[in-house]
Each structure stands twice: as structure tokens, then as C-alpha cells.
Scaffold this motif. Structure first.
Motif, PDB file in Angstrom:
ATOM      1  N   GLU A   1       3.502 -10.177  -2.651  1.00 13.50           N
ATOM      2  CA  GLU A   1       2.366  -9.275  -2.825  1.00 13.50           C
ATOM      3  C   GLU A   1       2.410  -8.138  -1.814  1.00 13.50           C
ATOM      4  O   GLU A   1       2.626  -8.352  -0.621  1.00 13.50           O
TER       5      GLU A   1
ATOM      6  N   TRP B   1      -0.356   1.998  -5.592  1.00 16.46           N
ATOM      7  CA  TRP B   1      -1.120   2.219  -4.379  1.00 16.46           C
ATOM      8  C   TRP B   1      -2.041   3.445  -4.508  1.00 16.46           C
ATOM      9  O   TRP B   1      -3.094   3.524  -3.877  1.00 16.46           O
TER      10      TRP B   1
ATOM     11  N   LYS C   1      -0.120  -4.882  -1.792  1.00 13.93           N
ATOM     12  CA  LYS C   1      -1.121  -4.031  -2.411  1.00 13.93           C
ATOM     13  C   LYS C   1      -1.224  -2.659  -1.769  1.00 13.93           C
ATOM     14  O   LYS C   1      -1.903  -1.771  -2.277  1.00 13.93           O
TER      15      LYS C   1
ATOM     16  N   TYR D   1      -2.097 -15.825  -5.776  1.00 11.63           N
ATOM     17  CA  TYR D   1      -1.208 -14.727  -6.177  1.00 11.63           C
ATOM     18  C   TYR D   1       0.067 -15.292  -6.815  1.00 11.63           C
ATOM     19  O   TYR D   1       0.519 -14.818  -7.865  1.00 11.63           O
TER      20      TYR D   1
ATOM     21  N   LYS E   1       5.486   0.691  -6.993  1.00 14.30           N
ATOM     22  CA  LYS E   1       4.375   0.257  -6.145  1.00 14.30           C
ATOM     23  C   LYS E   1       3.612   1.450  -5.583  1.00 14.30           C
ATOM     24  O   LYS E   1       2.377   1.399  -5.424  1.00 14.30           O
TER      25      LYS E   1
END
Length: 346
Positions: free
Chosen positions: A211, A344, A213, A46, A340
């Protein structure tokens, strides 16, 4: 002289962490070579992708368990300085030793590895915390400086063990890890060619490079910020001081400056901007230009109660850090978290 300059090579432990990734970016932007330790190839890849524009100046090595005595022996070879950020950051440990032991062991292990395998290392900068200063005292507001040490949390853990309040477990781990580093440096001062510096951040907010996610992958402080902004009803204690705030980008800057400023050697530096309550965060976001939508209103203008201040004059005067405003940090963090959220949901 214990300072370094680009293009020196810096080892950053725990490089995938919230603060550490910003340190990596700051150093790469300055022209340094950076070697990061991570706990898995997935985390390392990453970072490689995140910093692909800086290849080949960023590399990573896997250190699965920093508690192993020789964990950093191979990683340290050939570097000129170290930023040790790796440390447990949890408020859910049952046994305080689950946090304390790896924090202390990881700190001592990196120092031992430098002593054994890092003859070119000039300086080790260790990420500590403002909680190491939070010894109970009198005053209004309470003022904390680098001269303060939080013996209270250590004593509470020793007296109550698993029954101690959760925050004391984390605070004691930071106190004991930092003190272990200073004691080690004093014990081995005639055997080593490097000095140490510790950076003591307050509650860290700001844009995320690490990171995340999903919501569940947010680091602790980012999740606290997210939940406070998403709430439909501000808590009744929204006007009470929550902590002092510091922008993650300023914490990274303090670390980078600590490598380059000779006078920093052997010193502690508080990295803190201002005290904050959630009401102060709401007010800052609601008064932003352009305005920020869908933010709780609370009780606009209500003053912060029960204030304590972490004095950061040393970091400003010696390291040259000019701390960002509460508004800039809050707006940038919220913008980042909302981006973000979109990711998501897709």
C-alpha cells in the motif's frame, strides 16, 4: 525431506512489506495457503482486499511487536513453512541498536516459536540482504559471493556506536540477524525438524503491491527510484555505480523456489541481476520500446564506474531463477509509480 509443495500453508512475517507482498502473491499463484503477520488490522485488511480473488487461502494475524519473545507463538500453529521477511529497514536511526536489536530479536523469536509451536514446519526461509557480504576487498570489479561476510560494518558499529555512518547501522543489523539465525540452527540442530535458507537480495526495484496512498508512504528503495527519475538535473555521480539491482518479482520467486528445492536447505543465495548506475537506468528507460517520456538524459552511454558485482550463480543454478533485465524492471517500476502519481493527485 524439508521441502513443501502447494497447498501447504506458509507463514510470512511482515506480510505488508514491499518484498513480502510479492512473496505472498507468488505463493498464492502457486496454490499455497498463506498466513501473513502484520502490525495492524488496517494493514491486514489492505492485503485481504488485494488478494480477495484468493480467499480463503490468504489470512492474516496481527503481531504488533516482533521483539516480544512470544510474538509469533500463535501465528506459527498449523503452518508448514515460514518466510521471515520482517525486519527494520531504515537509514535514519540515531542509535544503531534501534535497528539491530529488533532485527536480531525478531529472527530469533520466529525460530524459537517454530521450535516450540510448529512441529509441522519443514523449512524457514529468511530474507537477509546482499549488504551482509560487503566486506571491503581489492579487485576490479569487486566480486562478492555467499562466502563473504561483512564484518567491517559490525566492527564499525561496535567501535563508533551512535557516531557510525548511517549505512553501517543497517548493514550491521542484517549481518547480525542472519548470523544469529545460522548460529541458532547449529545450536539446536538435534532438537528441530526443519532447516533454514537465507535469501540475500541486492537493491530491490520493481512494481509495488504494498500500500502507498501517497508519496510519503513509498518504501525506501521506491522513493529513491522515484526521486532519481523526477530530478530535473541528474547528479554529478550519476555514472558511478549505485548498487546491484534485483527485481522484486525475482526475489519473490527465489523465496518460493527455496521452499520447493530440497538442495537449497542450509544455504545462502544472493539474488541480484546486474550492477547499475542512475545513468544506466536513464539509458534503459530512454531506449525502451515503446519509449518512456520525461526521463532524465544525463550523459547517454557513459559506462558505470567503480563496479562491484554480487554473483548470483547459485540462485540461478540451484533455485532456477532467471533474473529480469534492468530495462524490464525499470520500465515496469516507472509505469507503476506513474499510475500511483495519478491516484495521489485525485
Amino acid at each position: 525431506m524439508h521441502t513443501i509443495q502447494a497447498p501447504a500453508t506458509v507463514l510470512i512475517t511482515g506480510a505488508s512489506g514491499y518484498i513480502a507482498v510479492s512473496i505472498v502473491k507468488e505463493l498464492l499463484d502457486r496454490g499455497y495457503n498463506v498466513r501473513g503477520t502484520v502490525r495492524s488490522v488496517v494493514k491486514g485488511d489492505y492485503l485481504k482486499n488485494l488478494f480477495k480473488a484468493h480467499e480463503p487461502r490468504f489470512q492474516y494475524v496481527v503481531v504488533a511487536d516482533m521483539s516480544n519473545e512470544d510474538a509469533y507463538d500463535d501465528a506459527i500453529v498449523g503452518v508448514d513453512a515460514v518466510a521471515h521477511t520482517a525486519s527494520p529497514a531504515t537509514l535514519v536511526a540515531r542509535d544503531p541498536q534501534d535497528v539491530i536489536k529488533p532485527a536480531v530479536a525478531g529472527t530469533l523469536n520466529i525460530l524459537e516459536s517454530v521450535k516450540k509451536r510448529g512441529p509441522s514446519v519443514k523449512r524457514v526461509v529468511i530474507t537477509s540482504s546482499c549488504v551482509t557480504c560487503m566486506q571491503p576487498k581489492a579487485g576490479e570489479p569487486l566480486l562478492y559471493t555467499e562466502a563473504d561476510w561483512n564484518d567491517h560494518s559490525v566492527n564499525e558499529v561496535q567501535a563508533k556506536e551512535i557516531d557510525v555512518d548511517q549505512p553501517h547501522k543497517y548493514r550491521a543489523s542484517k549481518v547480525l540477524a542472519e548470523r544469529a539465525a545460522w548460529s541458532w540452527a547449529e545450536k539446536h540442530k538435534t532438537e528441530i525438524n526443519f532447516d533454514i535458507v537465507t535469501i540475500l537480495p541486492a537493491f530491490v526495484f520493481g512494481p509495488l503491491l504494498n500500500e502507498a496512498k501517497s508519496l510519503s508512504q513509498l518504501n525506501e528503495t521506491s522513493r529513491i527510484f522515484y526521486d532519481a527519475i523526477k530530478t530535473e538535473k541528474p547528479p554529478s555521480v550519476a555514472t558511478k555505480q549505485f548498487s546491484n539491482l534485483v527485481d522484486v518479482r525475482d526475489v519473490a520467486l527465489a523465496h518460493a523456489q527455496a521452499f520447493e528445492v530440497e538442495k537449497a536447505g542450509g544455504q545462502r543465495f544472493i539474488a541480484a541481476s546486474v550492477p547499475f548506475s542512475w545513468q544506466a537506468i536513464y539509458d534503459a528507460l530512454n531506449s525502451a520500446n515503446p519509449p518512456v517520456s520525461n526521463v532524465p538524459k544525463g550523459t547517454p552511454g557513459a559506462p558505470i564506474s567503480d563496479r562491484s558485482i554480487f554473483v548470483s550463480e547459485k540462485a540461478q543454478n540451484i533455485l532456477g531463477v532467471k533474473f529480469r533485465s534492468l530495462r524490464e524492471t525499470a520500465v515496469d517500476m516507472l509505469d507503476d509509480l506513474r499510475e500511483k502519481e495519478v491516484q495521489w493527485s485525485t
